[in-house]
Design a protein around this motif. Sequence first.
Motif, PDB file in Angstrom:
ATOM      1  N   ALA A 292      29.374  36.394  41.358  1.00 19.78           N
ATOM      2  CA  ALA A 292      30.737  35.868  41.451  1.00 19.78           C
ATOM      3  C   ALA A 292      30.977  34.751  40.435  1.00 19.78           C
ATOM      4  O   ALA A 292      32.071  34.628  39.880  1.00 19.78           O
ATOM      5  N   VAL A 293      29.965  33.940  40.163  1.00 16.59           N
ATOM      6  CA  VAL A 293      30.128  32.841  39.204  1.00 16.59           C
ATOM      7  C   VAL A 293      30.450  33.384  37.817  1.00 16.59           C
ATOM      8  O   VAL A 293      31.345  32.896  37.125  1.00 16.59           O
ATOM      9  N   ASP A 294      29.731  34.451  37.396  1.00 16.27           N
ATOM     10  CA  ASP A 294      29.994  35.042  36.085  1.00 16.27           C
ATOM     11  C   ASP A 294      31.386  35.664  36.031  1.00 16.27           C
ATOM     12  O   ASP A 294      32.083  35.570  35.017  1.00 16.27           O
ATOM     13  N   ALA A 295      31.786  36.315  37.123  1.00 13.07           N
ATOM     14  CA  ALA A 295      33.117  36.920  37.173  1.00 13.07           C
ATOM     15  C   ALA A 295      34.194  35.849  37.076  1.00 13.07           C
ATOM     16  O   ALA A 295      35.174  35.985  36.324  1.00 13.07           O
ATOM     17  N   ASN A 296      34.027  34.766  37.823  1.00 12.24           N
ATOM     18  CA  ASN A 296      35.029  33.701  37.809  1.00 12.24           C
ATOM     19  C   ASN A 296      35.067  32.980  36.473  1.00 12.24           C
ATOM     20  O   ASN A 296      36.125  32.551  36.017  1.00 12.24           O
ATOM     21  N   ARG A 297      33.912  32.849  35.842  1.00 17.83           N
ATOM     22  CA  ARG A 297      33.871  32.210  34.519  1.00 17.83           C
ATOM     23  C   ARG A 297      34.649  33.049  33.500  1.00 17.83           C
ATOM     24  O   ARG A 297      35.414  32.512  32.694  1.00 17.83           O
ATOM     25  N   GLN A 298      34.453  34.364  33.547  1.00 17.54           N
ATOM     26  CA  GLN A 298      35.193  35.232  32.631  1.00 17.54           C
ATOM     27  C   GLN A 298      36.686  35.149  32.903  1.00 17.54           C
ATOM     28  O   GLN A 298      37.497  35.089  31.975  1.00 17.54           O
ATOM     29  N   LEU A 299      37.068  35.124  34.179  1.00 17.89           N
ATOM     30  CA  LEU A 299      38.482  35.074  34.537  1.00 17.89           C
ATOM     31  C   LEU A 299      39.111  33.755  34.074  1.00 17.89           C
ATOM     32  O   LEU A 299      40.243  33.744  33.567  1.00 17.89           O
ATOM     33  N   ALA A 300      38.375  32.654  34.226  1.00 21.81           N
ATOM     34  CA  ALA A 300      38.882  31.351  33.762  1.00 21.81           C
ATOM     35  C   ALA A 300      39.061  31.353  32.254  1.00 21.81           C
ATOM     36  O   ALA A 300      40.066  30.852  31.725  1.00 21.81           O
ATOM     37  N   TRP A 301      38.082  31.927  31.553  1.00 21.88           N
ATOM     38  CA  TRP A 301      38.177  32.038  30.093  1.00 21.88           C
ATOM     39  C   TRP A 301      39.381  32.894  29.696  1.00 21.88           C
ATOM     40  O   TRP A 301      40.153  32.532  28.794  1.00 21.88           O
ATOM     41  N   LEU A 302      39.561  34.028  30.370  1.00 23.60           N
ATOM     42  CA  LEU A 302      40.663  34.933  30.059  1.00 23.60           C
ATOM     43  C   LEU A 302      42.002  34.237  30.251  1.00 23.60           C
ATOM     44  O   LEU A 302      42.882  34.313  29.378  1.00 23.60           O
ATOM     45  N   GLN A 303      42.163  33.555  31.370  1.00 25.07           N
ATOM     46  CA  GLN A 303      43.442  32.896  31.629  1.00 25.07           C
ATOM     47  C   GLN A 303      43.720  31.824  30.581  1.00 25.07           C
ATOM     48  O   GLN A 303      44.851  31.678  30.106  1.00 25.07           O
ATOM     49  N   GLU A 304      42.686  31.092  30.200  1.00 26.74           N
ATOM     50  CA  GLU A 304      42.855  30.055  29.182  1.00 26.74           C
ATOM     51  C   GLU A 304      43.263  30.661  27.846  1.00 26.74           C
ATOM     52  O   GLU A 304      44.155  30.152  27.164  1.00 26.74           O
ATOM     53  N   ARG A 305      42.631  31.772  27.457  1.00 28.29           N
ATOM     54  CA  ARG A 305      42.962  32.409  26.176  1.00 28.29           C
ATOM     55  C   ARG A 305      44.379  32.992  26.196  1.00 28.29           C
ATOM     56  O   ARG A 305      45.121  32.895  25.216  1.00 28.29           O
ATOM     57  N   LEU A 306      44.759  33.618  27.291  1.00 31.72           N
ATOM     58  CA  LEU A 306      46.102  34.187  27.409  1.00 31.72           C
ATOM     59  C   LEU A 306      47.159  33.096  27.365  1.00 31.72           C
ATOM     60  O   LEU A 306      48.187  33.220  26.685  1.00 31.72           O
ATOM     61  N   ALA A 307      46.919  32.021  28.109  1.00 33.84           N
ATOM     62  CA  ALA A 307      47.893  30.931  28.173  1.00 33.84           C
ATOM     63  C   ALA A 307      48.072  30.274  26.808  1.00 33.84           C
ATOM     64  O   ALA A 307      49.164  29.823  26.460  1.00 33.84           O
ATOM     65  N   ARG A 308      47.010  30.221  26.032  1.00 33.21           N
ATOM     66  CA  ARG A 308      47.041  29.563  24.730  1.00 33.21           C
ATOM     67  C   ARG A 308      47.632  30.444  23.636  1.00 33.21           C
ATOM     68  O   ARG A 308      48.132  29.948  22.633  1.00 33.21           O
ATOM     69  N   SER A 309      47.607  31.753  23.826  1.00 36.42           N
ATOM     70  CA  SER A 309      47.932  32.680  22.745  1.00 36.42           C
ATOM     71  C   SER A 309      49.398  32.617  22.319  1.00 36.42           C
ATOM     72  O   SER A 309      50.305  32.724  23.144  1.00 36.42           O
ATOM     73  N   LYS A 310      49.597  32.451  21.026  1.00 36.41           N
ATOM     74  CA  LYS A 310      50.929  32.541  20.428  1.00 36.41           C
ATOM     75  C   LYS A 310      51.030  33.775  19.534  1.00 36.41           C
ATOM     76  O   LYS A 310      51.932  33.895  18.710  1.00 36.41           O
ATOM     77  N   ALA A 311      50.100  34.710  19.714  1.00 35.19           N
ATOM     78  CA  ALA A 311      50.072  35.913  18.883  1.00 35.19           C
ATOM     79  C   ALA A 311      51.359  36.709  19.065  1.00 35.19           C
ATOM     80  O   ALA A 311      51.917  36.790  20.167  1.00 35.19           O
ATOM     81  N   ASP A 312      51.811  37.320  17.993  1.00 32.97           N
ATOM     82  CA  ASP A 312      53.009  38.161  18.074  1.00 32.97           C
ATOM     83  C   ASP A 312      52.721  39.464  18.817  1.00 32.97           C
ATOM     84  O   ASP A 312      53.606  40.042  19.443  1.00 32.97           O
TER      85      ASP A 312
END
Length: 359
Positions: free
Chosen positions: A213-233
């Motif tokens: 679960a820790v690895d799954a949650n770490r990936q999910l936290a990373w994903l949300q951070e990358r999505l929230a930051r993305s300004k890609a067209d």
Amino acid sequence: MNKFDRERPHYCHPQVILKTPQRLSAMALTLVSIWIAAISVAYCYPTAFQDLGESSKNRTSIRFLAIGDWGGVPYPPYITAVQKATAREMSKIAEQMGADFVLSLGDNFYFRGVDSVDSPRFKDTFEYVYTAKSLRIPWYVLAGNHDHAGNVKAQIDYTQKSDRWKFPSYYYELNFRIPNTGKTLTIIMLDTIMLCGNSDDFLDEKPRGPLHAVDANRQLAWLQERLARSKADFLLVAGHYPVWSVSEHGPTECLLQRLHPLLLKYKATAYLCGHDHNLQYIEESGIGYVVSGAGNFLDPDIRHWNHNPKGSVKFFTGQASTLGGFVHAEVTKNKMVLTFLQAKGTSLYRTVLSQREFN
């Protein structure tokens, strides 16, 4: 000990020393741990742009192929007729329509992945099959459920032995500048098996929850951070398991709960996957869902057709007569064109997605 235990991913973490009073509750400690994990992954993956090479100087688009479930068989000749036919057509399309890279959407080696970085399967099922000059381009790889039955770390390590196999980590981000346009494309490559758990093709075929679960949650936290930051067209997310699918495996409940809301919130352009052995295009709330899992086997099963949003299914084929298939994508200044192709040499379906709009 499970193979996955031996190869649990290693991540970089900042040196953090916490002087925590004993009275701090266990719940607070857990929240602090999750926060540290989120901060860690944010700084482990700095934004860098991939080099498209000299060929990109005089054009205004990025082109790539997307194919999953191409991984041959574990006995001679280590390939299937569908894989061979699909590889041949991929080479033609890459030459005619152009391809800067290939997205490999998991199940790279049937039926139990590879056991080491020196496995002959890398040659027999990959290097000796996709031999055309037009396919000697970067292959950006992610892992499927069959890969996780073996040693995924060995596939990651093969990056150091191949000039085109690009698998830097279990999950990672790719950033591209669309030549001569000022626009950008981001592709986030996920490990949906780490996120949701493995599935047993001989039981009910559903992921049974993450092994760690820790690895799954770490990936999910990373994903949300990358999505929230993305300004890609154009923002693409890729994984092995489908979010939506009409076929044998159907929608993945774990991804509907954990990934689907993020795709909507952060206005992803499309989600690409494999797992079901056919070609599908499903569109929901302005997001394209691409299933490209026809690289090695074909399955015409549509048992989950009605488990997808009404009217969302735009295209499906899994007929043996196609000889296999894949997707060609072209991302231009203001649109993304997806073309679904069959191995016997014709285009089956084409659709267009618009660039992201920011409020």
